[in-house]
Design a protein around this motif. Structure first.
Motif, PDB file in Angstrom:
ATOM      1  N   PHE A  19       0.854  -1.177   0.000  1.00  0.00           N
ATOM      2  CA  PHE A  19       0.000   0.000   0.000  1.00  0.00           C
ATOM      3  C   PHE A  19       0.896   1.234   0.000  1.00  0.00           C
ATOM      4  CE2 PHE A  19      -2.621  -3.255   2.080  1.00  0.00           C
ATOM      5  CZ  PHE A  19      -3.815  -3.132   1.400  1.00  0.00           C
ATOM      6  N   SER A  20       0.451   2.285  -0.656  1.00  0.00           N
ATOM      7  CA  SER A  20       1.206   3.535  -0.611  1.00  0.00           C
ATOM      8  C   SER A  20       1.256   4.010   0.846  1.00  0.00           C
ATOM      9  CB  SER A  20       0.541   4.598  -1.485  1.00  0.00           C
ATOM     10  OG  SER A  20      -0.684   5.017  -0.903  1.00  0.00           O
ATOM     11  N   ASP A  21       2.239   4.848   1.145  1.00  0.00           N
ATOM     12  CA  ASP A  21       2.353   5.378   2.509  1.00  0.00           C
ATOM     13  C   ASP A  21       1.083   6.123   2.914  1.00  0.00           C
ATOM     14  OD1 ASP A  21       4.884   4.319   2.706  1.00  0.00           O
ATOM     15  OD2 ASP A  21       5.899   6.208   2.195  1.00  0.00           O
ATOM     16  N   GLU A  22       0.534   6.884   1.982  1.00  0.00           N
ATOM     17  CA  GLU A  22      -0.684   7.649   2.272  1.00  0.00           C
ATOM     18  C   GLU A  22      -1.847   6.722   2.619  1.00  0.00           C
ATOM     19  OE1 GLU A  22      -3.725  10.815   0.094  1.00  0.00           O
ATOM     20  OE2 GLU A  22      -2.006  10.029  -1.012  1.00  0.00           O
ATOM     21  N   LEU A  23      -2.051   5.693   1.794  1.00  0.00           N
ATOM     22  CA  LEU A  23      -3.147   4.772   2.048  1.00  0.00           C
ATOM     23  C   LEU A  23      -2.896   3.945   3.304  1.00  0.00           C
ATOM     24  CD1 LEU A  23      -5.869   3.705   1.160  1.00  0.00           C
ATOM     25  CD2 LEU A  23      -4.695   2.096  -0.338  1.00  0.00           C
ATOM     26  N   ALA A  24      -1.657   3.533   3.508  1.00  0.00           N
ATOM     27  CA  ALA A  24      -1.324   2.748   4.696  1.00  0.00           C
ATOM     28  C   ALA A  24      -1.633   3.534   5.965  1.00  0.00           C
ATOM     29  CB  ALA A  24       0.147   2.338   4.661  1.00  0.00           C
ATOM     30  N   SER A  25      -1.312   4.810   5.982  1.00  0.00           N
ATOM     31  CA  SER A  25      -1.594   5.604   7.186  1.00  0.00           C
ATOM     32  C   SER A  25      -3.092   5.831   7.356  1.00  0.00           C
ATOM     33  CB  SER A  25      -0.843   6.933   7.150  1.00  0.00           C
ATOM     34  OG  SER A  25      -1.326   7.750   6.118  1.00  0.00           O
ATOM     35  N   THR A  26      -3.818   5.935   6.249  1.00  0.00           N
ATOM     36  CA  THR A  26      -5.273   6.089   6.323  1.00  0.00           C
ATOM     37  C   THR A  26      -5.923   4.812   6.855  1.00  0.00           C
ATOM     38  OG1 THR A  26      -5.268   7.635   4.467  1.00  0.00           O
ATOM     39  CG2 THR A  26      -7.363   6.565   4.977  1.00  0.00           C
ATOM     40  N   LEU A  27      -5.452   3.664   6.377  1.00  0.00           N
ATOM     41  CA  LEU A  27      -6.050   2.381   6.771  1.00  0.00           C
ATOM     42  C   LEU A  27      -5.631   1.947   8.161  1.00  0.00           C
ATOM     43  CD1 LEU A  27      -5.624   0.423   3.424  1.00  0.00           C
ATOM     44  CD2 LEU A  27      -7.697   1.517   4.305  1.00  0.00           C
TER      45      LEU A  27
ATOM     46  N   ASN B   3      -6.500  -6.625   7.410  1.00  0.00           N
ATOM     47  CA  ASN B   3      -7.835  -7.173   7.125  1.00  0.00           C
ATOM     48  C   ASN B   3      -8.230  -6.938   5.673  1.00  0.00           C
ATOM     49  OD1 ASN B   3      -8.262  -8.142   9.746  1.00  0.00           O
ATOM     50  ND2 ASN B   3      -8.948  -6.127  10.425  1.00  0.00           N
ATOM     51  N   ILE B   4      -7.911  -5.777   5.148  1.00  0.00           N
ATOM     52  CA  ILE B   4      -8.199  -5.486   3.754  1.00  0.00           C
ATOM     53  C   ILE B   4      -7.381  -6.396   2.851  1.00  0.00           C
ATOM     54  CG2 ILE B   4      -7.955  -3.725   1.948  1.00  0.00           C
ATOM     55  CD1 ILE B   4      -8.772  -1.706   4.204  1.00  0.00           C
ATOM     56  N   ALA B   5      -6.132  -6.621   3.206  1.00  0.00           N
ATOM     57  CA  ALA B   5      -5.281  -7.533   2.428  1.00  0.00           C
ATOM     58  C   ALA B   5      -5.870  -8.941   2.427  1.00  0.00           C
ATOM     59  CB  ALA B   5      -3.869  -7.537   2.982  1.00  0.00           C
ATOM     60  N   LYS B   6      -6.363  -9.405   3.562  1.00  0.00           N
ATOM     61  CA  LYS B   6      -6.962 -10.742   3.640  1.00  0.00           C
ATOM     62  C   LYS B   6      -8.176 -10.850   2.723  1.00  0.00           C
ATOM     63  CE  LYS B   6      -5.530 -11.790   8.363  1.00  0.00           C
ATOM     64  NZ  LYS B   6      -6.002 -12.017   9.740  1.00  0.00           N
ATOM     65  N   ILE B   7      -8.997  -9.803   2.698  1.00  0.00           N
ATOM     66  CA  ILE B   7     -10.178  -9.806   1.835  1.00  0.00           C
ATOM     67  C   ILE B   7      -9.754  -9.835   0.365  1.00  0.00           C
ATOM     68  CG2 ILE B   7     -12.147  -8.412   1.069  1.00  0.00           C
ATOM     69  CD1 ILE B   7     -12.337  -7.472   4.053  1.00  0.00           C
ATOM     70  N   MET B   8      -8.759  -9.026   0.022  1.00  0.00           N
ATOM     71  CA  MET B   8      -8.261  -8.999  -1.351  1.00  0.00           C
ATOM     72  C   MET B   8      -7.724 -10.372  -1.752  1.00  0.00           C
ATOM     73  SD  MET B   8      -6.311  -5.328  -1.187  1.00  0.00           S
ATOM     74  CE  MET B   8      -5.522  -5.470  -2.781  1.00  0.00           C
ATOM     75  N   LEU B   9      -6.950 -10.979  -0.867  1.00  0.00           N
ATOM     76  CA  LEU B   9      -6.363 -12.282  -1.164  1.00  0.00           C
ATOM     77  C   LEU B   9      -7.433 -13.362  -1.260  1.00  0.00           C
ATOM     78  CD1 LEU B   9      -3.267 -11.982   1.150  1.00  0.00           C
ATOM     79  CD2 LEU B   9      -3.273 -11.957  -1.349  1.00  0.00           C
TER      80      LEU B   9
END
Length: 81
Positions: free
Chosen positions: A33-41, A47-53
């Motif tokens: 994830f980009s730094d910006e998105l990682a800090s937002t999430l 959990n989002i990664a698990k759903i994507m996978l």
């Protein structure tokens, strides 16, 4: 890879990887994830990664079923009445 146990791990770099549980070498898949998105999430990133996978695994499984069905159709002798 049928009997391989896979694990989802967040590395110190923040990357989330899928790798064989018995190995720590090259991951099979890496999510970044980009730094910006990682800090937002925040902590929801894993959990989002698990759903994507999970969605990806489901699509791969469905594609495999379609492929096997297509191969079976090719191998099946035509029915002549």
């Amino acid at each position: 890879m049928k009997d391989t146990v896979l694990e989802i791990v967040m590395l110190e770099s923040g990357d989330i990887v899928v790798r064989r549980a018995s190995e720590t070498d090259e991951p099979l898949l890496k999510l970044r994830f980009s730094d910006e998105l990682a800090s937002t999430l925040g902590d929801e990133r894993i959990n989002i990664a698990k759903i994507m996978l999970s969605a990806g695994v489901q699509l791969v499984a469905e594609a495999g079923v379609r492929q096997r069905e297509a191969e079976a159709d090719v191998l099946r002798p035509p029915v002549i009445h």
